[in-house]
Design a protein around this motif. Sequence first.
Motif, mmCIF file in Angstrom:
data_model
loop_
_atom_site.group_PDB
_atom_site.id
_atom_site.type_symbol
_atom_site.label_atom_id
_atom_site.label_comp_id
_atom_site.label_asym_id
_atom_site.label_seq_id
_atom_site.Cartn_x
_atom_site.Cartn_y
_atom_site.Cartn_z
ATOM 1 N N THR A 1 7.646 0.983 -2.579
ATOM 2 C CA THR A 1 7.869 2.329 -2.060
ATOM 3 C C THR A 1 8.918 2.330 -0.950
ATOM 4 O O THR A 1 9.260 3.382 -0.414
ATOM 5 N N ALA A 2 9.403 1.155 -0.589
ATOM 6 C CA ALA A 2 10.453 1.057 0.434
ATOM 7 C C ALA A 2 11.302 -0.170 0.120
ATOM 8 O O ALA A 2 10.850 -1.115 -0.527
ATOM 9 N N TRP A 3 12.541 -0.152 0.580
ATOM 10 C CA TRP A 3 13.435 -1.293 0.442
ATOM 11 C C TRP A 3 13.872 -1.757 1.822
ATOM 12 O O TRP A 3 14.039 -0.939 2.747
ATOM 13 N N THR A 4 14.062 -3.047 1.938
ATOM 14 C CA THR A 4 14.558 -3.595 3.191
ATOM 15 C C THR A 4 16.079 -3.642 3.148
ATOM 16 O O THR A 4 16.655 -4.305 2.281
ATOM 17 N N ALA A 40 17.671 6.113 -2.309
ATOM 18 C CA ALA A 40 16.661 5.933 -1.264
ATOM 19 C C ALA A 40 17.054 6.730 -0.031
ATOM 20 O O ALA A 40 18.239 6.906 0.272
ATOM 21 N N TYR A 65 2.957 -0.069 7.543
ATOM 22 C CA TYR A 65 4.019 -0.692 6.754
ATOM 23 C C TYR A 65 3.485 -2.016 6.226
ATOM 24 O O TYR A 65 2.683 -2.697 6.899
ATOM 25 N N TRP A 83 3.911 2.689 3.332
ATOM 26 C CA TRP A 83 5.234 2.255 2.899
ATOM 27 C C TRP A 83 5.235 0.745 2.753
ATOM 28 O O TRP A 83 4.847 0.023 3.672
#
Length: 410
Positions: free
Chosen positions: A113-116, A6, A78, A102
Amino acid sequence: MAEHPAYPVGLRLTGRRVVVLGGGQVAQRRLPALIAAGADIHLVSPEATPSVEAMADAGEITWTRRPYADGDLADAWYALIATSDPEANTRASAEAERDRVWCVRSDDADRATAWTPATGHSEGVTVAVLTTNAKGRDPRHTAAIRDAVVAGLRDGTLVAPHHRTRTPGVALVGGGPGDPDLITVRGRRLLAEADVVIADRLGPRDLLAELPPHVEVIDAAKIPYGRYMAQEAINNALIEHAKQGRSVVRLKGGDPYVFGRGMEELQALADAGIPCTVVPGISSSISVPGAAGIPVTHRGVAHEFTVVSGHVAPDDERSLVDWAALARLTGTLVILMGVDKIGKIAETLIAHGKPAGTPVALVQEGTTATQRRVDATLATVAEAVRAEDVKPPAVIVIGEVVTVGPRTSA
């Protein structure tokens, strides 16, 4: 996608639309950070936890009370997808993919499509830790790395020097009662960043051994006084080092403002135009009795406690203490700096009506490896101090709370 790492980035969401689907525990954990980021948050969920509902009631988020519907992510920058409906989550993540939003998906990271990242904060720095890729993701390991880095930054064990010019000044740091683990994390960090440390005798001395070699450590008790009184000499040392462009920490025992002359030093620095930060510390008036098993208040026993300086005897014209009034109180009396005056103090309290059998405990070197406790009564405390050779620093506790709990000496 999962074969590639990522790409980490910090999102600036102030005033920008963020959509959160689901009002459960995931949303409850994530919403505070989004609120702190200044995002324009829209929650879509038929239900929410009490904490999330409170955020909506406070106007921190806008809550639409229904399930997800196609189009809810329109104009979002987001999205956080965290509903309990897998089918709705799949449709929402497809909408995010289609509209290039995202999105984080709590139930299936591979389809997001995104990671925390696991995040933490320390004095203006945000630490964010991500797993390299989706395969073998281990959130607990990631969080542990985050915690280790943040803890190191906070307590000074992980030192990251400032390479830009720092504003010189002084920090008055309360070091706590003596145990080096009882200094605040901010105090410990400032110590690690200091150029000069001017330390009191009662400060946590063990911390000084951890300082880098370049740090100049000055024992406040050994500052040459010349024509100045002791406090004036300390004030001048603080000012002189700060004017040389150095970062100075004044390390004090307990709290700077509890019989620590912190305000005198702050006023002197202000008069000299030196910026000063005050870092509160754990006061020995509460912590030392606690370390010896004595609560300063206890239900049904004491509804108040009073902290008094005993460095001036009751019959001394300089005394500002109303000992007669203290004798009438039914709560706890905590005396600091009173070991050599305790005989006269006890006589005065008894003379004004305090029962001679009132329990007394003296806790010497509290919270340190050499801590010890001596018990007596007002009638016997003077002799107990002589017989047991009690020396300063010691905290004296007078009142029924002395007998409440099991006796603890460590």
